[in-house]
Design a protein around this motif. Sequence first.
Motif, mmCIF file in Angstrom:
data_model
loop_
_atom_site.group_PDB
_atom_site.id
_atom_site.type_symbol
_atom_site.label_atom_id
_atom_site.label_comp_id
_atom_site.label_asym_id
_atom_site.label_seq_id
_atom_site.Cartn_x
_atom_site.Cartn_y
_atom_site.Cartn_z
ATOM 1 N N GLY A 169 40.110 32.144 40.492
ATOM 2 C CA GLY A 169 41.102 32.678 40.882
ATOM 3 C C GLY A 169 41.559 33.835 39.866
ATOM 4 N N GLY A 170 42.845 34.172 40.266
ATOM 5 C CA GLY A 170 43.546 35.306 39.319
ATOM 6 C C GLY A 170 44.056 36.392 40.473
ATOM 7 N N THR A 171 44.055 36.131 41.718
ATOM 8 C CA THR A 171 44.327 37.119 42.874
ATOM 9 C C THR A 171 45.349 36.474 43.773
ATOM 10 O OG1 THR A 171 42.435 36.549 44.084
ATOM 11 C CG2 THR A 171 42.022 38.338 42.493
ATOM 12 N N ALA A 172 46.037 37.142 44.387
ATOM 13 C CA ALA A 172 46.821 36.587 45.424
ATOM 14 C C ALA A 172 45.878 36.040 46.735
ATOM 15 C CB ALA A 172 47.593 37.766 46.247
ATOM 16 N N GLU A 173 44.433 36.716 46.821
ATOM 17 C CA GLU A 173 43.928 35.993 47.846
ATOM 18 C C GLU A 173 43.268 34.627 47.564
ATOM 19 O OE1 GLU A 173 43.491 39.081 46.736
ATOM 20 O OE2 GLU A 173 43.968 40.263 48.585
ATOM 21 N N ALA A 174 43.144 34.399 46.285
ATOM 22 C CA ALA A 174 42.590 33.155 45.749
ATOM 23 C C ALA A 174 43.775 32.118 45.849
ATOM 24 C CB ALA A 174 42.420 33.156 44.225
ATOM 25 N N ARG A 175 44.835 32.531 45.571
ATOM 26 C CA ARG A 175 46.066 31.627 45.726
ATOM 27 C C ARG A 175 46.115 31.158 47.382
ATOM 28 N NH1 ARG A 175 48.982 34.541 42.458
ATOM 29 N NH2 ARG A 175 50.056 35.752 44.212
ATOM 30 N N ARG A 176 46.071 32.348 48.306
ATOM 31 C CA ARG A 176 46.199 31.993 49.679
ATOM 32 C C ARG A 176 45.135 31.212 50.190
ATOM 33 N NH1 ARG A 176 46.415 37.428 50.921
ATOM 34 N NH2 ARG A 176 45.293 37.042 52.780
ATOM 35 N N LEU A 177 43.933 31.339 49.713
ATOM 36 C CA LEU A 177 42.883 30.493 50.132
ATOM 37 C C LEU A 177 43.056 29.015 49.710
ATOM 38 C CD1 LEU A 177 40.046 30.149 51.299
ATOM 39 C CD2 LEU A 177 38.937 30.568 49.034
ATOM 40 N N GLY A 227 29.228 18.219 41.021
ATOM 41 C CA GLY A 227 30.108 17.584 41.912
ATOM 42 C C GLY A 227 30.854 18.546 42.875
ATOM 43 N N VAL A 228 30.587 20.076 42.699
ATOM 44 C CA VAL A 228 31.208 21.215 43.521
ATOM 45 C C VAL A 228 30.431 21.284 44.735
ATOM 46 C CG1 VAL A 228 31.748 23.512 43.664
ATOM 47 C CG2 VAL A 228 32.686 21.892 41.500
ATOM 48 N N ALA A 229 30.842 21.182 46.000
ATOM 49 C CA ALA A 229 30.186 21.248 47.082
ATOM 50 C C ALA A 229 30.025 22.903 47.460
ATOM 51 C CB ALA A 229 30.862 20.889 48.266
ATOM 52 N N ALA A 230 31.059 23.824 47.144
ATOM 53 C CA ALA A 230 30.815 25.130 47.353
ATOM 54 C C ALA A 230 31.625 26.114 46.198
ATOM 55 C CB ALA A 230 31.470 25.569 48.827
ATOM 56 N N LEU A 231 31.360 27.289 45.945
ATOM 57 C CA LEU A 231 31.895 27.858 45.132
ATOM 58 C C LEU A 231 32.813 29.361 45.631
ATOM 59 C CD1 LEU A 231 32.818 28.554 41.914
ATOM 60 C CD2 LEU A 231 30.431 29.485 41.816
ATOM 61 N N VAL A 232 33.804 29.767 45.293
ATOM 62 C CA VAL A 232 34.320 30.842 46.098
ATOM 63 C C VAL A 232 34.725 31.604 45.007
ATOM 64 C CG1 VAL A 232 35.913 32.078 47.535
ATOM 65 C CG2 VAL A 232 34.996 29.690 48.115
ATOM 66 N N ASP A 233 34.030 32.800 44.704
ATOM 67 C CA ASP A 233 34.470 33.686 43.518
ATOM 68 C C ASP A 233 35.617 34.489 44.375
ATOM 69 O OD1 ASP A 233 34.965 35.635 41.476
ATOM 70 O OD2 ASP A 233 32.661 36.546 41.843
ATOM 71 N N ALA A 234 36.890 34.256 43.928
ATOM 72 C CA ALA A 234 37.889 35.280 44.425
ATOM 73 C C ALA A 234 38.563 36.000 43.438
ATOM 74 C CB ALA A 234 38.850 34.243 45.311
ATOM 75 N N THR A 235 37.888 36.196 42.195
ATOM 76 C CA THR A 235 38.268 36.930 41.128
ATOM 77 C C THR A 235 38.796 38.456 41.550
ATOM 78 O OG1 THR A 235 36.328 37.347 40.264
ATOM 79 C CG2 THR A 235 37.469 35.255 39.296
ATOM 80 N N HIS A 236 39.440 39.112 40.710
ATOM 81 C CA HIS A 236 39.773 40.380 40.896
ATOM 82 C C HIS A 236 38.639 41.344 41.080
ATOM 83 C CE1 HIS A 236 41.432 44.328 40.038
ATOM 84 N NE2 HIS A 236 42.736 44.035 40.305
ATOM 85 N N PRO A 237 38.566 42.312 41.848
ATOM 86 C CA PRO A 237 37.310 43.344 41.870
ATOM 87 C C PRO A 237 36.819 43.844 40.841
ATOM 88 C CG PRO A 237 38.911 43.893 43.557
ATOM 89 C CD PRO A 237 39.543 42.665 42.734
ATOM 90 N N PHE A 238 37.733 43.694 39.742
ATOM 91 C CA PHE A 238 37.088 44.275 38.227
ATOM 92 C C PHE A 238 36.765 43.141 37.402
ATOM 93 C CE2 PHE A 238 38.751 48.061 40.352
ATOM 94 C CZ PHE A 238 37.859 49.351 39.616
ATOM 95 N N ALA A 239 36.673 42.068 37.610
ATOM 96 C CA ALA A 239 36.637 40.902 36.794
ATOM 97 C C ALA A 239 34.782 40.870 36.872
ATOM 98 C CB ALA A 239 37.280 39.594 37.299
ATOM 99 N N ALA A 240 34.263 41.730 36.531
ATOM 100 C CA ALA A 240 32.615 41.555 36.771
ATOM 101 C C ALA A 240 32.013 40.804 35.915
ATOM 102 C CB ALA A 240 32.041 43.117 36.428
ATOM 103 N N THR A 241 32.482 40.477 34.914
ATOM 104 C CA THR A 241 31.811 39.447 33.936
ATOM 105 C C THR A 241 31.628 38.079 34.725
ATOM 106 O OG1 THR A 241 32.267 40.566 32.007
ATOM 107 C CG2 THR A 241 31.570 38.331 31.702
ATOM 108 N N MET A 242 32.927 37.669 35.015
ATOM 109 C CA MET A 242 33.127 36.160 35.820
ATOM 110 C C MET A 242 32.187 36.350 37.063
ATOM 111 S SD MET A 242 34.753 33.547 35.286
ATOM 112 C CE MET A 242 33.313 32.526 35.814
ATOM 113 N N THR A 243 32.232 37.425 37.896
ATOM 114 C CA THR A 243 31.423 37.330 39.065
ATOM 115 C C THR A 243 30.069 37.436 38.627
ATOM 116 O OG1 THR A 243 33.254 38.611 40.341
ATOM 117 C CG2 THR A 243 30.984 39.135 40.886
ATOM 118 N N ALA A 244 29.627 38.010 37.646
ATOM 119 C CA ALA A 244 28.056 37.708 37.282
ATOM 120 C C ALA A 244 27.795 36.477 37.140
ATOM 121 C CB ALA A 244 27.638 38.599 35.993
ATOM 122 N N HIS A 245 28.720 35.760 36.197
ATOM 123 C CA HIS A 245 28.471 34.311 35.827
ATOM 124 C C HIS A 245 28.258 33.407 37.000
ATOM 125 C CE1 HIS A 245 30.139 35.025 31.342
ATOM 126 N NE2 HIS A 245 29.134 35.758 31.624
#
Length: 253
Positions: A9-17, A63-81
Amino acid sequence: MTGRVLVLGGTAEARRLAERLVAEGIDVLSSLAGRVADPVLPPGEVRIGGFGGTAGLVAALDGVAALVDATHPFAATMTAHAAAAAAVTGTPLLRLQRPGWTAQPGDDWRWVDSLEQAATAVAGARSVLLTTGRQGLAAFAGLSAHCVVRSVDPPEPPLPVRATVVLARGPFGVEEERALMTAHDVDVVVTKDSGGPMTAAKLTAARELGVPVVLVRRPPLPGGVPVAATVDQAAAWLRERGTTGRPATPSRP
Ligand code: NAP
């Protein structure tokens, strides 16, 4: 597929999801980097702090069934990880990213590829409104122009030599943005192409005042990862993968 959804997270969309999934009874864990001192927390379980690189995220996906990367469009490192860890573990991954902004008639936008290029683009300005967040301000440290630096938490040095720091958390209104730009006699605005309505009012105010805007392009997304533009689309993707709420307690015969 029942089970836990990990939302980066770290975005409004992540919170809303997270709000949506919790309301549907889905087991959701939201993850925040811990950059903001007083974050607005989503409902459901929350963990705060880095995972320790891709290897740490791989371990956290147990134990995680699905991962949603809802980080900020500029959080490129977390998105790559996220892409790397999902590939290693075979965890279904969705990127939730709001669309970027689109220029309207009357906008005077100049696109650049980095904060460094943005600093070069505004080198001749008199008064710059910097809305790129408190990270990466070092790129603007050499500017002689007056810089209005707006961020949620106090920025750390190095700052531009002539900086006025404005601490504020969006959403911002057009009136408010116009007043800020007028009060500081701003002649150029610098922003990342964050997209979304929360911080778009500065673009409207700049258009109305005839002030140019320097926009930093988004970093590219990892290939092969599906992208949802809205929370609705992300919820639908999870439904398609069979991510459901906890089974209702069976009623007694
Ligand atoms: P980044 O450069 O992509 O990530 C740097 C490191 O921070 C990652 O390697 C990870 O550490 C940790 N991290 C980032 N997001 C995380 C999350 N959601 N949960 C746990 N750890 C996380 O990220 P950033 O640009 O610094 O952004 C940090 C946070 O602020 C993100 O959550 C992002 O959504 C939010 N944000 C960023 C911006 C921006 O302009 N960049 C704007 C608004 C909000 P490990 O390697 O130790 O796992």
